[in-house]
Design an enzyme around this catalytic site. Structure first.
Site, short mmCIF file in Angstrom:
data_model
loop_
_atom_site.label_atom_id
_atom_site.label_comp_id
_atom_site.label_asym_id
_atom_site.label_seq_id
_atom_site.Cartn_x
_atom_site.Cartn_y
_atom_site.Cartn_z
N THR A 83 26.99 38.03 60.21
CA THR A 83 26.15 37.05 60.05
C THR A 83 24.17 36.45 59.94
OG1 THR A 83 28.15 36.04 60.74
CG2 THR A 83 26.28 34.64 60.40
N ASN A 155 38.25 40.49 54.92
CA ASN A 155 38.72 40.32 56.15
C ASN A 155 39.79 39.98 56.91
OD1 ASN A 155 37.14 37.87 55.42
ND2 ASN A 155 37.84 37.20 57.04
N GLN A 183 34.13 45.02 56.32
CA GLN A 183 35.29 44.84 56.66
C GLN A 183 35.18 46.60 56.24
OE1 GLN A 183 37.17 43.97 59.57
NE2 GLN A 183 36.81 41.61 59.90
N SER A 203 28.30 45.18 60.09
CA SER A 203 27.96 45.22 61.28
C SER A 203 28.46 46.17 62.80
CB SER A 203 29.07 44.38 61.61
OG SER A 203 28.97 43.37 62.48
N ALA A 204 27.96 46.05 63.35
CA ALA A 204 28.40 47.60 64.42
C ALA A 204 29.53 47.44 64.89
CB ALA A 204 27.13 47.54 65.51
N HIS A 205 30.36 45.82 65.37
CA HIS A 205 31.53 45.46 66.31
C HIS A 205 32.42 46.07 64.83
CE1 HIS A 205 32.81 41.23 66.05
NE2 HIS A 205 31.30 41.71 65.40
N THR A 241 11.40 41.95 69.81
CA THR A 241 12.00 42.56 69.57
C THR A 241 13.50 43.42 69.24
OG1 THR A 241 10.64 41.80 72.17
CG2 THR A 241 12.10 43.48 72.23
N CYS A 328 36.32 33.73 63.59
CA CYS A 328 34.62 33.39 63.16
C CYS A 328 34.45 32.08 63.79
CB CYS A 328 33.97 34.02 62.43
SG CYS A 328 33.58 35.70 62.66
#
Length: 383
Positions: A83, A155, A183, A203-205, A241, A328
């Site tokens: 996002t 998606n 996706q 996106s990693a997840h 960070t 989402c």
């Protein structure tokens, strides 16, 4: 029997998880990499030995993500999510008219208006769910300098979009192209360069990595305005960070995705069996986007007259997890804007569920879904 996807069974404690497009369970190898990284105590921006060790971990992860889409590591900017990457892409270039496909993820649709100070122009899609390139040509011709956002795989339906063709049209009119590949990454073989994209969201997840970390891939020389300011991290494009554990997990997931691309054939066989047997059991049902090319893991089923929320709840009671559209929106279920853009009426757009397979899916999971879903249809008088 279809060969099971490598990994643990989909059933966990008697429940079946078929909602990989919402988030994919963390892969064991990714978890192991993150656990090892927990011993790193330095801030990646620190110049001492601890900081340099942490920086090397970030650099190695960046190289892994870059390899997944065929770019140089310096082209990858880490963000806090897909996002955020969409927002950075769509709000980072002032003076350009924003064009966004009508089936984009809500994060792109919501980011687009603030990009230009007014509502972005919506690119329509055809009934099969693919972007209307003739309409795009007309829109580009009278838009002036533009930024087009077109996802690679939807998606909700899994329909693959003609991104490379759209990029040719965009560049011919001096426009930039942003591709949300969240996706598609790990589920399709593609490269940033072959698609002709100028910006790409990851996106990693969705890859079996952790939530809370994404990336924006940039063409060389392209510099968006920063959204988050305050430090020099990520080439001064994303202050704060670095999420060291998340980034390490992202890199591990990206490397695994490159190694396991052959699993898509197994997912396609599972998905096709699910759809074939679902339609045989419930002839009134439809598969959205079935006439177009789709990513192998996704099926959007419409059961006319039965709200998607009712189907999701019935399946959940039977121990099977799926979604009604995008996941989402803080648990809210609303008519699918994707199906509406494809020309479906409000009833159909409210009667769809999304079944999305992944590395935990196997024949047992499909069997469980079919039994539970046909039971829901039967109780609703639809089978």
């Amino acid at each position: 029997m279809t060969k099971p996807i490598t990994g643990p069974l989909a059933s966990r404690g008697g429940r079946v998880y078929l909602d990989h497009n919402a988030t994919t369970p963390l892969k064991p190898a990714v978890k192991a990499a993150m656990v090892q990284a927990m011993d790193l105590v330095g801030n990646p921006s620190s110049v001492h030995a601890f900081g340099r060790t942490a920086r090397r971990a970030v650099d190695e992860a960046r190289a892994g993500v870059a390899a997944l889409v065929g770019v140089k590591p310096a082209q990858v900017l880490f963000t806090g999510s897909g996002t955020e990457a969409n927002n950075l892409a769509l709000r980072g270039f002032s003076g350009r008219t924003v064009l966004v496909s009508a089936i984009e993820h809500d994060s792109a649709l919501a980011a687009a208006p603030s990009a230009a100070g007014h509502d972005a122009r919506r690119l329509p899609v055809r009934p099969d769910g693919t972007a209307d390139l003739a309409a795009l040509e007309r829109m580009l011709a009278d838009s002036g300098p533009a930024l087009l956002s077109l996802m690679l795989a939807n998606n909700e339906t899994g329909v693959i979009q003609p991104v490379a063709e759209a990029a040719v049209l965009a560049h011919a009119h001096g426009a930039l192209l942003h591709c949300d590949a969240v996706q598609a990454a790990g589920r399709l073989a593609f490269s940033f360069g072959a698609l002709g994209a100028d910006l790409m969201t990851l996106s990693a997840h969705k890859l079996g990595g952790p939530a809370g970390v994404g990336a924006l891939v940039l063409a060389e020389g392209l510099e968006p305005d920063a959204l988050i300011r305050g430090g020099g991290q990520e080439r001064r494009k994303r202050a704060g960070t670095e999420n060291l554990l998340g980034i390490v997990g992202f890199g591990a997931a990206a490397r695994l995705a490159l190694e396991e691309r052959s699993a898509a054939a197994d997912l396609a066989a599972l998905r096709d069996r699910l759809e074939r047997e679902a339609l045989a059991a419930v002839p009134q049902a439809r598969v959205m986007g079935a006439s177009a090319a789709r990513v192998a893991n996704t099926s959007c089923l419409v059961l006319p007259g039965v709200p998607g929320e009712t189907q999701v709840m019935g399946l959940d009671l039977a121990g099977v997890a799926v979604s009604a559209g995008s996941a989402c929106s803080s648990g809210k279920v609303k008519p699918s804007h994707v199906l509406a853009a494809m020309g479906e009426d409000a009833t159909a757009a409210s009667s769809a569920i999304r079944v999305s397979l992944g590395w935990t899916s196997d024949d047992e999971a499909v069997d469980r879904f079919l039994a539970a879903w046909t039971s829901v249809a039967r109780r609703s008088g639809r089978a």
